[in-house]
Design a protein around this motif. Structure first.
Motif, PDB file in Angstrom:
ATOM      1  N   MET A 162      30.769  21.761  19.960  1.00 53.82           N
ATOM      2  CA  MET A 162      30.028  22.865  19.361  1.00 53.82           C
ATOM      3  C   MET A 162      29.921  22.642  17.849  1.00 53.82           C
ATOM      4  O   MET A 162      30.929  22.440  17.175  1.00 53.82           O
ATOM      5  N   GLN A 163      28.711  22.656  17.351  1.00 58.68           N
ATOM      6  CA  GLN A 163      28.492  22.545  15.913  1.00 58.68           C
ATOM      7  C   GLN A 163      28.599  23.934  15.286  1.00 58.68           C
ATOM      8  O   GLN A 163      27.721  24.764  15.435  1.00 58.68           O
ATOM      9  N   ARG A 164      29.708  24.197  14.629  1.00 60.83           N
ATOM     10  CA  ARG A 164      29.912  25.476  13.965  1.00 60.83           C
ATOM     11  C   ARG A 164      29.105  25.514  12.672  1.00 60.83           C
ATOM     12  O   ARG A 164      28.978  24.512  11.976  1.00 60.83           O
ATOM     13  N   MET A 165      28.573  26.672  12.368  1.00 64.49           N
ATOM     14  CA  MET A 165      27.744  26.853  11.179  1.00 64.49           C
ATOM     15  C   MET A 165      28.420  27.831  10.220  1.00 64.49           C
ATOM     16  O   MET A 165      29.304  28.597  10.609  1.00 64.49           O
ATOM     17  N   ARG A 264      31.785  33.826  12.287  1.00 72.19           N
ATOM     18  CA  ARG A 264      30.813  34.925  12.209  1.00 72.19           C
ATOM     19  C   ARG A 264      29.374  34.451  12.432  1.00 72.19           C
ATOM     20  O   ARG A 264      28.469  35.275  12.528  1.00 72.19           O
ATOM     21  N   VAL A 265      29.188  33.134  12.467  1.00 69.14           N
ATOM     22  CA  VAL A 265      27.834  32.573  12.569  1.00 69.14           C
ATOM     23  C   VAL A 265      27.688  31.840  13.904  1.00 69.14           C
ATOM     24  O   VAL A 265      28.521  30.996  14.228  1.00 69.14           O
ATOM     25  N   PRO A 266      26.660  32.144  14.702  1.00 68.57           N
ATOM     26  CA  PRO A 266      26.466  31.444  15.980  1.00 68.57           C
ATOM     27  C   PRO A 266      26.325  29.937  15.778  1.00 68.57           C
ATOM     28  O   PRO A 266      25.614  29.491  14.874  1.00 68.57           O
ATOM     29  N   GLY A 267      27.017  29.185  16.608  1.00 71.29           N
ATOM     30  CA  GLY A 267      26.932  27.737  16.521  1.00 71.29           C
ATOM     31  C   GLY A 267      25.908  27.171  17.495  1.00 71.29           C
ATOM     32  O   GLY A 267      25.225  27.906  18.218  1.00 71.29           O
ATOM     33  N   THR A 268      25.802  25.861  17.509  1.00 71.79           N
ATOM     34  CA  THR A 268      24.870  25.173  18.415  1.00 71.79           C
ATOM     35  C   THR A 268      25.610  24.039  19.122  1.00 71.79           C
ATOM     36  O   THR A 268      26.406  23.329  18.507  1.00 71.79           O
ATOM     37  N   GLU A 269      25.338  23.874  20.413  1.00 75.04           N
ATOM     38  CA  GLU A 269      26.007  22.829  21.173  1.00 75.04           C
ATOM     39  C   GLU A 269      25.332  21.480  20.960  1.00 75.04           C
ATOM     40  O   GLU A 269      24.129  21.400  20.680  1.00 75.04           O
TER      41      GLU A 269
END
Length: 301
Positions: A162-165, A264-269
């Motif tokens: 998961m790429q956390r932002m 707090r920020v949606p990540g991207t897989e």
């Protein structure tokens, strides 16, 4: 015997591509080279394989019969190669990989370079591009995708992590405009927007209760390149929404400050994708295994 195989692969590629031009693109040769190969094949067989017009092409009756047998013959050759490869201890041959520009340069390429040093017979070809590449159409063995996956039964995906932002800004910007202490305090701030096809998507942030908040930030500058956004943020131009792995070095040096953290920020897989096949080549398997082993560590920064 070898002469009988000349042009067979090109012929099958043309049939499956539907045109000489597309087949040439997949084979990484010129259209004229494909046309000459087919012409020599027809001359050797003494039959016409394709009906050609200025707009389209179609197989002749002889072409249909020849294609069916060529496909079976190539399948047997592939099975023979797989049998040999199964006894091989190390991967070999060309591995073509497509990946997003920045994530590819920073995270994927170093892993694949180390893999090439470990396996001298492995030949790597890396393409850096943020567009969605058609693996089959463009002849890639492996693709790295950040975000939503295509709905395709022809592809196999393996999750890399998961790429956390997070949202960050330069200290100079925050000194001038204030330091938001909650998602609601982002309203009115300037943002550096990432553009896709000329459009910027809305920012979504989770509040203290887990609800989704859409901050009313102002878009003054838009980019289609993450590095350009990071550079602008460091220069004090506004808030930036960046991957945590990219922010980490700048946060350590103090050139950027974290405004909203990754929780707090949606990540991207992130996934590795390859074409579905009965036998996964060793060169693809070792590359995927290396990425699965190393990428999560990089993303945890």
């Amino acid at each position: 015997m070898n002469e009988r195989l000349n042009g067979v692969g090109v012929f099958v590629a043309v049939v499956e591509a539907g045109s000489f031009a597309v087949a040439a693109q997949r084979l990484a040769v010129t259209r004229s080279a494909v046309a000459k190969t087919i012409a020599r094949l027809e001359q050797r067989l003494k039959v016409r394989l394709f009906n050609r017009t200025t707009r389209k092409q179609s197989l002749t009756e002889n072409g249909h019969a020849y294609y069916e047998r060529c496909v079976r013959a190539l399948a047997e050759l592939e099975a023979a190669e797989e049998c040999i490869e199964s006894g091989r201890r190390e991967p070999a041959g060309k591995l073509r990989v497509t990946m997003p520009v920045l994530f590819g340069r920073r995270c994927v390429a170093p892993i694949l370079l180390a893999l090439s040093e470990r396996y001298p017979e492995l030949q790597l070809e890396m393409s850096f591009n943020d567009r969605v590449v058609d693996l089959v159409e463009e002849g890639f063995d492996l693709a790295i995708r950040v975000g939503a996956l295509p709905d395709s039964s022809q592809l196999v995906a393996r999750r890399l992590g998961m790429q956390r932002m997070g949202i960050c800004a330069a200290p100079a910007y925050l000194d001038r405009h204030g330091r938001p202490s909650s998602p609601s305090e982002l309203d009115g701030h300037l943002r550096l927007a990432y553009l896709t096809a000329g459009r910027a998507s809305a920012w979504r942030v989770h509040d203290e209760d887990g609800g989704v908040v859409l901050p009313q930030v102002k878009t003054r500058l838009g980019f289609d390149d993450l590095q350009a956004i990071a550079d602008a943020a460091i220069a004090g131009a506004g808030l930036a929404w960046l991957p945590c792995w990219m922010m980490a070095p700048e946060l350590k040096t103090g050139r950027l400050e974290l405004v909203v953290s990754g929780d707090r920020v949606p990540g991207t897989e992130i996934h590795a994708l390859w074409s579905r096949m009965t036998h996964l080549p060793m060169k693809v398997r070792v590359a995927v295994d290396a990425l699965v082993s190393e990428i999560p560590r990089m993303l945890s920064q």
